[in-house]
Design an enzyme around this catalytic site. Structure first.
Site, mmCIF file in Angstrom:
data_model
loop_
_atom_site.group_PDB
_atom_site.id
_atom_site.type_symbol
_atom_site.label_atom_id
_atom_site.label_comp_id
_atom_site.label_asym_id
_atom_site.label_seq_id
_atom_site.Cartn_x
_atom_site.Cartn_y
_atom_site.Cartn_z
ATOM 1 N N CYS A 163 0.415 -1.148 -0.835
ATOM 2 C CA CYS A 163 0.240 0.421 -0.183
ATOM 3 C C CYS A 163 1.113 1.340 -0.104
ATOM 4 C CB CYS A 163 -1.446 -0.473 1.281
ATOM 5 S SG CYS A 163 -1.595 1.495 1.092
ATOM 6 N N PHE A 164 0.454 2.296 -1.191
ATOM 7 C CA PHE A 164 1.300 3.281 -1.045
ATOM 8 C C PHE A 164 1.348 4.556 -0.163
ATOM 9 C CE2 PHE A 164 -0.996 4.585 -5.302
ATOM 10 C CZ PHE A 164 -2.066 4.965 -4.392
#
Ligand code: SME
Length: 317
Positions: free
Chosen positions: A10-11
């Site tokens: 997840c960025f």
């Protein structure tokens, strides 16, 4: 300045981690190496576009060599987990390092080989040239700054450590006195991380006076660990070579993570409140000159994230 594209799950969390690292100048989240042009977050979320959530990291190679940045990246991922980081699952959460400059591939490969050597199974991390990158919409940029309580697959401590190391460099500056440096290092770690006990033991001449009461026996060349600057409750003052966690880290010259001190043979209990511990050796001229010892009053506080960043921290000393 240079750029590298890092897909670490997840960025939101990945960006928050990279932005805190000294030498990182700017970050931007987006989607890399997929098929359809200009994808939206919602399209990528369907997991059918081929994109990986990716952080574009702009860094200063003079202060942050690419190899170090890639090691930092590996600290924040499970490199064996395919298409899954934390609880996030899907090809959009795959891990990868994508380079826009082919000249970078050799140094990235070097770190991949180092990490691969630690595991029997093959790494699940891609190492590829960047095919394409599309910036995600504004809601996703600096997400955890805008939403401090927002979802994150990474543990909070991983955001604190890069700051801690950077703060320590600035705090110590070029102060030449070792005791002064260690004293402020112990205070800073205690203040920023809140551990139960943080301090140093330094290799020094063994106390051979009759009735001296250290733990264990001195090293073959007559040395033992002697209590140095620390923060926390009073502690035992002398530890023998190979005794307890500290003496073992000294003898083996490597970091030791102890999830449960009662399960570590020979653990020296300076305080019954201490439940888990990490000990990191300090090297000087290739020899162990002392150890950083951190105790927690909770079980299983420390893992490879603490080991990785505390090794960087002691290198500052
Ligand atoms: N527990 C350590 C001794 C030092 S105290 O934790 C401060 C050990 O076993 O070496």
């Amino acid at each position: 300045m240079k750029e590298i594209y890092l897909a670490g799950g997840c960025f939101w969390g990945a960006e928050h981690y990279f932005r805190n690292i000294d030498g990182v100048v700017d970050t931007e989240v987006g989607f890399a190496n997929g098929d359809t042009p200009s994808p939206t977050y919602e399209q990528v979320y369907t997991d059918t576009t081929g994109y990986a959530e990716t952080v574009r990291v702009i860094y200063n190679p003079d202060t942050l060599p690419l190899e170090e940045l890639v090691r930092d990246f590996f600290c924040a991922i499970d490199p064996l987990s395919l298409n899954k980081q934390g609880e996030d699952e899907g090809t959009r959460y795959r891990t990868g390092v994508y380079y826009s400059d082919p000249a970078d591939s050799a140094s990235i490969r070097k770190v991949f080989d180092e990490v691969q050597a630690l595991y029997a199974e093959p790494l699940a991390v891609e190492l590829l040239p960047l095919k394409n990158f599309f910036t995600a919409d504004g809601r996703h940029q600096d997400y955890l700054i805008k939403n401090p309580d927002g979802y994150c697959h990474l543990p909070l401590k991983i955001f604190r450590y890069p700051r801690l190391v950077s703060d320590l460099k600035h705090l110590l500056g070029d102060e030449p006195d070792f005791v002064a440096r260690l004293s402020n290092a112990a205070a800073l770690v205690k203040e920023k991380m809140g551990f139960f006990w943080t301090g140093f033991y330094l290799v020094g001449p063994a106390n051979v006076a009759p009735g001296s009461h250290g733990h264990g026996t001195p090293s073959p060349d007559g040395k033992e660990l002697i209590l140095g600057p620390f923060q926390g409750p009073f502690a035992c003052m002398r530890i023998g070579y190979g005794s307890g966690v500290c003496g073992t880290a000294w003898k083996e010259g490597k970091t030791i993570v102890v999830p449960d001190v009662d399960a570590f043979p020979g653990h020296i209990a300076c305080s019954s409140a201490s439940k888990s511990e990490i000990v990191v050796p300090l090297f000087k001229d290739g020899q162990v000159a002392g150890v950083l010892d951190i105790d927690s009053d909770e079980l299983s506080t420390f893992d490879q994230i603490d080991a990785f960043w505390l090794e960087k921290l002691v290198a500052v000393l």
